[in-house]
Design an enzyme around this catalytic site. Structure first.
Site, short mmCIF file in Angstrom:
data_model
loop_
_atom_site.label_atom_id
_atom_site.label_comp_id
_atom_site.label_asym_id
_atom_site.label_seq_id
_atom_site.Cartn_x
_atom_site.Cartn_y
_atom_site.Cartn_z
N PRO A 185 16.37 19.81 13.71
CA PRO A 185 15.18 20.68 13.64
C PRO A 185 14.55 20.65 12.25
O PRO A 185 15.25 20.72 11.24
CB PRO A 185 15.74 22.06 13.98
N CYS A 186 13.21 20.56 12.22
CA CYS A 186 12.53 20.28 10.95
C CYS A 186 11.97 21.52 10.27
O CYS A 186 11.48 21.44 9.15
CB CYS A 186 11.39 19.29 11.20
N GLN A 187 12.02 22.69 10.92
CA GLN A 187 11.32 23.84 10.36
C GLN A 187 11.80 24.20 8.96
O GLN A 187 11.02 24.60 8.11
CB GLN A 187 11.48 25.05 11.29
#
Length: 438
Positions: free
Chosen positions: A98-100
């Site tokens: 996940p890139c958040q």
């Protein structure tokens, strides 16, 4: 004597989301074994498009893994023996944590729990030992975080991943602009590709060299020239052209009554679907909001402020606190699609974009149906992945397919023109990211 059909190379998709990367790899000729996605909304879309028996493209899927949402740690803990049985047998492990927590559009918190899922990914790699590893993430993953717990006060997750992989893999990494692959969006993403050192491959070219060498041929096969402008991607979805009707799935909402494609890109996305396009539900904007949008659109066109965030002065004049809002430029690729539906205003109509319009800008075909909630808010934003977020978080299928075609070069003799050798080791990555020794 007839030739024996070549067996498709296999892949597993980790952090699969709704399936953009998997869809592109399957379109390139890869056989998906299974995918791991923990969110129920995103998994519902993944199942609808790539798992259920009726899907045109679908995973083979093993009997030992239930066709339900799973987190990577859960799979590592509960199915370790089954994963060990796949050791050295999987051609490609794909996906991106996940890139958040890495995104420059977010708060970039070094100890965001989602950042540490990179360790779970690396554990999965060590367990299964795929021939090739493919990781995608935002550019921010290659930028140092402030981290009080580290010796030098910094932590760089791209360096950590590359250094860990480099023990067993020859690793290279680059930032790619998706708009150069036919995606109507200026979306720059960081890709890491690793080739296992003890494996012989059918090309000694560097992977990003092959990707670039095959890019123009890939575009030609799709009938595309780049860049693809936003209007070329979504003009057929304008309300003024199609009209509206009651939403077929959301009471109290209107949707676009789609009439059909107009441009070559739209026809490519619409193959086999015609007027049966889903996810065209329109937002219910209040009259004063629509009036504000109309004025903003007019001012941005007049001042040439398209595809850029509104100036502080313009935001203040409309009483806006939101910083990221911008008007789409019809004559250029869109800016990076985000999970916030009101980040982007239509270039002509006083409204935000629909899920389908965002999906077009991400190069999802119209046959790809999204499931689950449309939006979410508050604390749930860290826990849920509704449709707008599914689209925003996905790897655009077009660039996934282009990369998939390039990686097959290393595994299929009929598609190779260079001699057999393992790819040379890369020493750094470039194109917008700081160099990293590996």
């Amino acid at each position: 004597m007839p030739k024996t059909p070549q067996k498709s190379p296999t892949f597993v998709d980790i952090f699969a989301g709704c399936g953009g990367l998997s869809y592109g790899l399957m379109a390139a000729g890869w056989d998906g074994l299974f995918a791991i996605e923990r969110d129920a909304n995103a998994f519902s879309s993944l199942n609808e498009n790539l798992i259920r028996q009726e899907a045109a493209k679908k995973f083979s899927w093993p009997k030992w893994l239930p066709k339900t949402p799973h987190g990577i740690d859960e799979v590592l803990d509960s199915h370790r023996e089954s994963l060990l049985a796949l050791r050295n047998k999987v051609d490609l492990l794909a996906g991106g944590p996940p890139c958040q927590g890495f995104s420059s559009a977010g708060r970039r918190i070094a100890n965001d729990p989602r950042n540490h899922l990179t360790s779970s990914y690396l554990e999965f790699v060590a367990l299964v030992r795929p021939k090739i590893v493919l990781i995608e993430n935002v550019k921010g993953i290659a930028i140092d975080f402030d981290d009080e717990e580290s010796a030098d006060g910094k932590v760089n997750y791209a360096k950590k991943i590359i250094q860990a992989l480099s023990v067993e893999y020859n690793v290279s990494a680059e930032v790619l602009d998706t708009s150069t692959f036919g995606v109507p969006q200026k979306r720059k993403r960081f890709f890491i590709i690793g080739f296992r050192k003890d494996t012989s491959f059918l090309s000694k070219e560097m992977p990003f060299t092959v990707i670039e060498r095959l890019r123009l041929g890939f575009l030609a096969s799709k009938g595309l020239s780049v860049p693809v402008a936003a209007k070329s991607a979504i003009s057929d979805l304008e309300v003024a052209r199609n009209g509206m009707r009651q939403s077929t799935e959301s009471a109290g909402f209107q949707e676009i009554a789609y009439k059909g494609p107009l441009t070559s890109y739209q026809r490519l996305m619409n193959v086999g679907i015609g007027k049966n396009v889903t996810d065209t539900r329109l937002a219910r904007h209040k009259v004063e909001i629509k009036s504000r949008f109309e004025k903003i659109i007019q001012l941005c066109h007049a001042d040439g402020r398209l595809n850029v965030s509104l100036s502080p002065e313009l935001r203040a004049s409309f009483g806006l606190k939101k910083c990221a809002i911008r008007v789409l430029d019809p004559d250029a690729p869109s800016p990076t699609i985000t999970s916030m539906p009101d980040d982007l205003i239509h270039y002509r109509e006083s409204r935000t974009l629909t899920v389908r319009e965002n999906a077009r800008l991400q190069s999802f075909p119209d046959s790809f149906v999204f499931k689950g909630k449309y939006t979410t808010g508050g604390d749930r934003r860290k826990k849920e992945v509704p449709r707008f977020t599914q689209v925003a978080n996905a790897v655009p299928p077009l660039i996934a397919e282009a990369i998939g075609r390039a990686l097959i070069v290393y595994l299929r003799p009929a598609e190779v023109t260079t001699s057999v050798s393992a790819p040379r080791k890369a020493s750094q990555y470039s194109r917008g990211a700081a160099a990293v020794e590996v």
